[in-house]
Design a protein around this motif. Structure first.
Motif, PDB file in Angstrom:
ATOM      1  N   PRO A   1     -43.834 142.034 -62.767  1.00 48.21           N
ATOM      2  CA  PRO A   1     -44.523 141.423 -63.910  1.00 48.21           C
ATOM      3  C   PRO A   1     -44.133 139.956 -64.052  1.00 48.21           C
ATOM      4  N   ILE A   2     -45.081 139.151 -64.415  1.00 47.19           N
ATOM      5  CA  ILE A   2     -44.848 137.716 -64.529  1.00 47.19           C
ATOM      6  C   ILE A   2     -43.733 137.417 -65.534  1.00 47.19           C
ATOM      7  N   GLU A   3     -43.773 138.079 -66.691  1.00 46.53           N
ATOM      8  CA  GLU A   3     -42.776 137.804 -67.716  1.00 46.53           C
ATOM      9  C   GLU A   3     -41.378 138.201 -67.255  1.00 46.53           C
ATOM     10  N   LEU A   4     -41.282 139.253 -66.460  1.00 47.93           N
ATOM     11  CA  LEU A   4     -39.973 139.672 -65.953  1.00 47.93           C
ATOM     12  C   LEU A   4     -39.393 138.619 -65.018  1.00 47.93           C
ATOM     13  N   MET A   5     -40.209 138.065 -64.144  1.00 42.51           N
ATOM     14  CA  MET A   5     -39.721 137.052 -63.213  1.00 42.51           C
ATOM     15  C   MET A   5     -39.191 135.837 -63.980  1.00 42.51           C
ATOM     16  N   LYS A   6     -39.845 135.491 -65.055  1.00 45.93           N
ATOM     17  CA  LYS A   6     -39.382 134.363 -65.856  1.00 45.93           C
ATOM     18  C   LYS A   6     -38.008 134.654 -66.453  1.00 45.93           C
ATOM     19  N   ARG A   7     -37.786 135.890 -66.874  1.00 41.21           N
ATOM     20  CA  ARG A   7     -36.492 136.258 -67.459  1.00 41.21           C
ATOM     21  C   ARG A   7     -35.399 136.301 -66.389  1.00 41.21           C
ATOM     22  N   VAL A   8     -35.735 136.762 -65.186  1.00 42.15           N
ATOM     23  CA  VAL A   8     -34.749 136.850 -64.107  1.00 42.15           C
ATOM     24  C   VAL A   8     -34.277 135.455 -63.698  1.00 42.15           C
ATOM     25  N   THR A   9     -35.204 134.530 -63.586  1.00 46.03           N
ATOM     26  CA  THR A   9     -34.821 133.163 -63.201  1.00 46.03           C
ATOM     27  C   THR A   9     -34.175 132.417 -64.354  1.00 46.03           C
ATOM     28  N   GLY A  10     -34.481 132.832 -65.574  1.00 37.94           N
ATOM     29  CA  GLY A  10     -33.922 132.163 -66.736  1.00 37.94           C
ATOM     30  C   GLY A  10     -32.659 132.831 -67.242  1.00 37.94           C
TER      31      GLY A  10
ATOM     32  N   ARG B   1     -44.010 131.737 -57.593  1.00 39.29           N
ATOM     33  CA  ARG B   1     -43.132 132.896 -57.482  1.00 39.29           C
ATOM     34  C   ARG B   1     -43.451 133.986 -58.481  1.00 39.29           C
ATOM     35  N   VAL B   2     -44.181 133.672 -59.537  1.00 42.76           N
ATOM     36  CA  VAL B   2     -44.534 134.718 -60.495  1.00 42.76           C
ATOM     37  C   VAL B   2     -45.974 135.187 -60.339  1.00 42.76           C
ATOM     38  N   SER B   3     -46.752 134.514 -59.517  1.00 44.76           N
ATOM     39  CA  SER B   3     -48.166 134.893 -59.412  1.00 44.76           C
ATOM     40  C   SER B   3     -48.574 135.327 -58.006  1.00 44.76           C
ATOM     41  N   THR B   4     -47.685 135.164 -57.008  1.00 47.68           N
ATOM     42  CA  THR B   4     -48.017 135.571 -55.645  1.00 47.68           C
ATOM     43  C   THR B   4     -46.816 136.290 -55.024  1.00 47.68           C
ATOM     44  N   VAL B   5     -47.015 136.833 -53.828  1.00 47.56           N
ATOM     45  CA  VAL B   5     -45.914 137.447 -53.074  1.00 47.56           C
ATOM     46  C   VAL B   5     -45.510 136.560 -51.901  1.00 47.56           C
ATOM     47  N   GLY B   6     -45.953 135.294 -51.936  1.00 42.80           N
ATOM     48  CA  GLY B   6     -45.519 134.337 -50.933  1.00 42.80           C
ATOM     49  C   GLY B   6     -46.390 134.299 -49.694  1.00 42.80           C
ATOM     50  N   LYS B   7     -45.846 133.665 -48.660  1.00 42.35           N
ATOM     51  CA  LYS B   7     -46.513 133.543 -47.366  1.00 42.35           C
ATOM     52  C   LYS B   7     -45.906 134.542 -46.390  1.00 42.35           C
ATOM     53  N   THR B   8     -46.585 134.729 -45.260  1.00 39.59           N
ATOM     54  CA  THR B   8     -46.063 135.630 -44.242  1.00 39.59           C
ATOM     55  C   THR B   8     -44.755 135.087 -43.665  1.00 39.59           C
ATOM     56  N   LEU B   9     -43.883 136.001 -43.251  1.00 43.13           N
ATOM     57  CA  LEU B   9     -42.659 135.608 -42.570  1.00 43.13           C
ATOM     58  C   LEU B   9     -43.012 134.985 -41.223  1.00 43.13           C
ATOM     59  N   PRO B  10     -42.156 134.130 -40.671  1.00 39.03           N
ATOM     60  CA  PRO B  10     -42.433 133.549 -39.351  1.00 39.03           C
ATOM     61  C   PRO B  10     -42.679 134.628 -38.306  1.00 39.03           C
ATOM     62  N   GLY B  11     -43.666 134.382 -37.455  1.00 41.41           N
ATOM     63  CA  GLY B  11     -43.976 135.333 -36.398  1.00 41.41           C
ATOM     64  C   GLY B  11     -44.874 136.479 -36.808  1.00 41.41           C
ATOM     65  N   ILE B  12     -45.352 136.454 -38.055  1.00 39.60           N
ATOM     66  CA  ILE B  12     -46.224 137.518 -38.559  1.00 39.60           C
ATOM     67  C   ILE B  12     -47.575 136.920 -38.945  1.00 39.60           C
ATOM     68  N   GLU B  13     -48.641 137.541 -38.479  1.00 31.84           N
ATOM     69  CA  GLU B  13     -49.998 137.167 -38.874  1.00 31.84           C
ATOM     70  C   GLU B  13     -50.463 138.106 -39.979  1.00 31.84           C
ATOM     71  N   ALA B  14     -51.343 137.618 -40.822  1.00 29.92           N
ATOM     72  CA  ALA B  14     -51.940 138.463 -41.852  1.00 29.92           C
ATOM     73  C   ALA B  14     -53.406 138.083 -42.022  1.00 29.92           C
ATOM     74  N   LYS B  15     -54.184 139.040 -42.447  1.00 28.45           N
ATOM     75  CA  LYS B  15     -55.587 138.779 -42.761  1.00 28.45           C
ATOM     76  C   LYS B  15     -56.034 139.753 -43.837  1.00 28.45           C
TER      77      LYS B  15
END
Length: 578
Positions: free
Chosen positions: A342-351, A383-397
């Motif tokens: 949850p977005i609000e949880l991520m804000k609390r974890v970083t804060g 960091r609160v709205s996505t799960v990031g980019k693929t790790l190096p060496g991994i393709e995604a579609k």
């Protein structure tokens, strides 16, 4: 890239390292056993592993030597390269020793869920063809030996190491990791004593047999339907995933990782133990299973710089009555994964928690486990709205689930990935393997996602998690994120329940903050002001806890079963659909 020892194994390791291209991780093409050797040589006196509840602390050098002894004991009881060995236990020191000892001699580790009951254990033992099994005596309400004896009644009539069971023809050796030693089993100390019959030369010879592309783990997926499937993962699968997961957290040998997640799961035995090996960091285990007080104590007293968990674990930390009493200033980073954050949880974890560089990881067991990860340098918004980019060496579609055609940015479809992280397949399940991995090597995750123009991914739901109400698609994540914004809501899960008229209706299970209150009418009005009418949940249920797996994942299928029973929707549930 230098010879660490003068013996044959050290030279072989150096040769393997020197032959690698400069742009590859140092542990690429190594086995897990070789990687541990290298890390122990680099950081011999630094803490490798700490089990707070067991008063167990080892340096990298001491740990490596202890792994050798366990590996020799495995050889002594008849385990050989390619055999399968199961571990059915909570987070205890022997689990980690067996993980690295089996890998050192090429024995495939079968990780067994500690919450399994007798019939589930029997399935895992039979399906995985284990030759040996190590287990604890009991934990909480689970009597492990009673369950094992129900599954394998012949155990009580045999001598240790000489089990004969028609239902489990491969299983010969059972090891009691603690407590009494029931009939037919070896105690942990008896098992270790057998290591004396195996020479250092015999161990060295055994270590030369494994290769990095061979399977070394069979990890059972929990699944929501049907029997669990055993994902076969190679040394390279999980070592590279661990390396990149640590790189994503900017880990180094000065870091200390608090690991309250279970070892039987990829989160614990890949992102935890192997990540520590890959970066020389210390692994800290607070307790046998998740205990919020033990986690906070471990972070404070062991000066942990990283902490792992699923969202429910982080909520428990932040809501703990003694949270403010703990000094957690050492925390910097970590991984939150396993279910949507949850977005609000991520804000609390970083804060409030202070883990300002916390990362979000996304993946699944079949992907070793991470596919994407956010970076510490990413903005809080990413960091609160996505799960990031693929790790190096991994393709995604992202593909259309119906046609398989690639979709462009900002279009919702099934996420697929390809690369060094994709499992070798499901053990003894070629048809299910073919359904999961297509002929071009793409793993079909079953998750709905969309790619942002900047290459970041958003997970929007599960293919089978979509609620279809009267032809309208409802994505639970959207409703959940909205309700997290309500000040009285601590946690919420949206499920679909059967309906005669519309096919399905949305239902909300809501956990409120202890000090706050809200009525169904208030929460409905909150949703009605912000959502299309068909997305507003028809049913509501206030709860103190949610049904979860041992890893903390919410079991929405159990919530659906409970709701059907409580709401009297059995007739609607039995209506056949196309």
């Amino acid at each position: 890239r230098r010879a660490l020892r003068n013996d044959a194994q050290g030279k072989a390791l150096a040769q393997a390292l020197l032959s690698m291209p400069l742009d590859l991780p140092w542990l690429d093409r190594l086995t897990i056993g070789q990687a541990l050797r290298e890390t122990a040589a680099r950081y011999p006196q630094q803490d490798a592993v700490v089990f707070c509840a067991a008063d167990y602390r080892r340096s990298w050098s001491a740990f490596d030597q202890e792994v050798d002894r366990v590996a020799r004991a495995l050889l002594a009881v008849g385990l050989r390269h390619g055999d399968h060995f199961g571990v059915w236990a909570t987070n205890i020191p022997q689990w980690v020793l067996l993980q690295f000892a089996t890998a050192r001699i090429g024995v495939v580790l079968v990780t067994i869920n500690p919450s399994y009951r007798s019939n589930e254990l029997a399935y895992a033992l039979q399906h995985s063809n284990v030759r040996g099994l190590a287990l604890i005596d009991h934990f909480k309400s689970n009597d492990y030996f009673s369950s094992l004896q129900q599954a394998v009644p012949e155990l009580t009539q045999c001598r240790a190491g000489l089990l004969e069971s028609p239902q489990f023809p491969k299983l010969k050796t059972v090891i009691a990791l603690r407590g009494d030693t029931p009939a037919g089993t070896l105690s942990w100390q008896e098992f270790l004593s057998r290591a004396d019959t195996i020479s250092a030369e015999q161990l060295t010879q055994a270590e030369t047999q494994p290769t990095c592309l061979e399977p070394i783990n069979i990890q059972y997926t929990s699944g929501t339907t049907g029997s669990p499937k055993g994902a076969m993962l190679s040394h390279r699968n999980i070592l590279l995933n661990a390396y990149y997961a640590g790189m994503g957290q900017q880990l180094g040998s000065q870091d200390r990782i608090c690991i309250p997640v279970p070892l039987y799961h990829c989160f614990g035995c890949v992102l935890g133990t192997l990540c520590a090996v890959a970066h020389g960091a210390t692994m800290v285990f607070p307790a046998e299973s998740f205990h919020v007080g033990a986690v906070l104590e471990a972070v404070e007293h062991e000066r942990c710089t990283a902490v792992y968990g699923v969202p429910t674990m982080f909520i428990a930390m932040l809501e703990n009555a003694d949270f403010q009493q703990h000094r957690l200033r050492s925390l910097r980073t970590g991984i939150m994964a396993g279910s949507p954050c949850p977005i609000e949880l991520m804000k609390r974890v970083t804060g409030e928690l202070g883990a300002v560089q916390m990362t979000i990881g996304y993946g699944q067991t079949e992907a070793s486990p991470l596919i994407t990860q956010t970076q510490p340098s990413d903005s809080l918004e990413l960091r609160v709205s996505t799960v990031g980019k693929t790790l190096p060496g991994i393709e995604a579609k992202v593909v259309d689930p119906e046609t398989g055609c690639d979709l462009g940015d900002m279009q919702r479809g099934e996420l697929c990935c390809r690369g060094h992280n994709v499992m070798l397949g499901y053990y003894n399940s070629p048809e299910q393997t073919a359904q999961a991995i297509d002929t071009q090597g793409w793993l079909h995750t079953g998750d709905l996602a969309q790619r942002e123009p900047n290459g970041y991914y958003r997970i929007t739901g599960r293919l089978r998690d979509v609620i279809i109400r009267g032809g309208e698609n409802i994505f639970p994540r959207e409703i959940e994120e909205l309700l997290y914004e309500h000040p009285a809501v601590q946690d919420v899960q949206i499920i679909g329940v059967p309906d005669r008229k519309f096919g399905e209706q949305a239902m909300a299970w809501v956990q409120l903050h202890e000090s706050k209150a809200a009525s169904v009418e208030e929460l409905k009005a909150f949703c009605q002001a912000r959502l299309a009418h068909f997305k507003v949940p028809r049913y509501w249920k206030f709860v103190d806890t949610f049904p979860t797996t041992v890893t903390g994942k919410i079991q929405k299928y159990r919530m659906r079963e409970i709701s059907i029973e409580e709401l009297g929707l059995q007739d609607a549930a039995n209506i056949e659909t196309a």
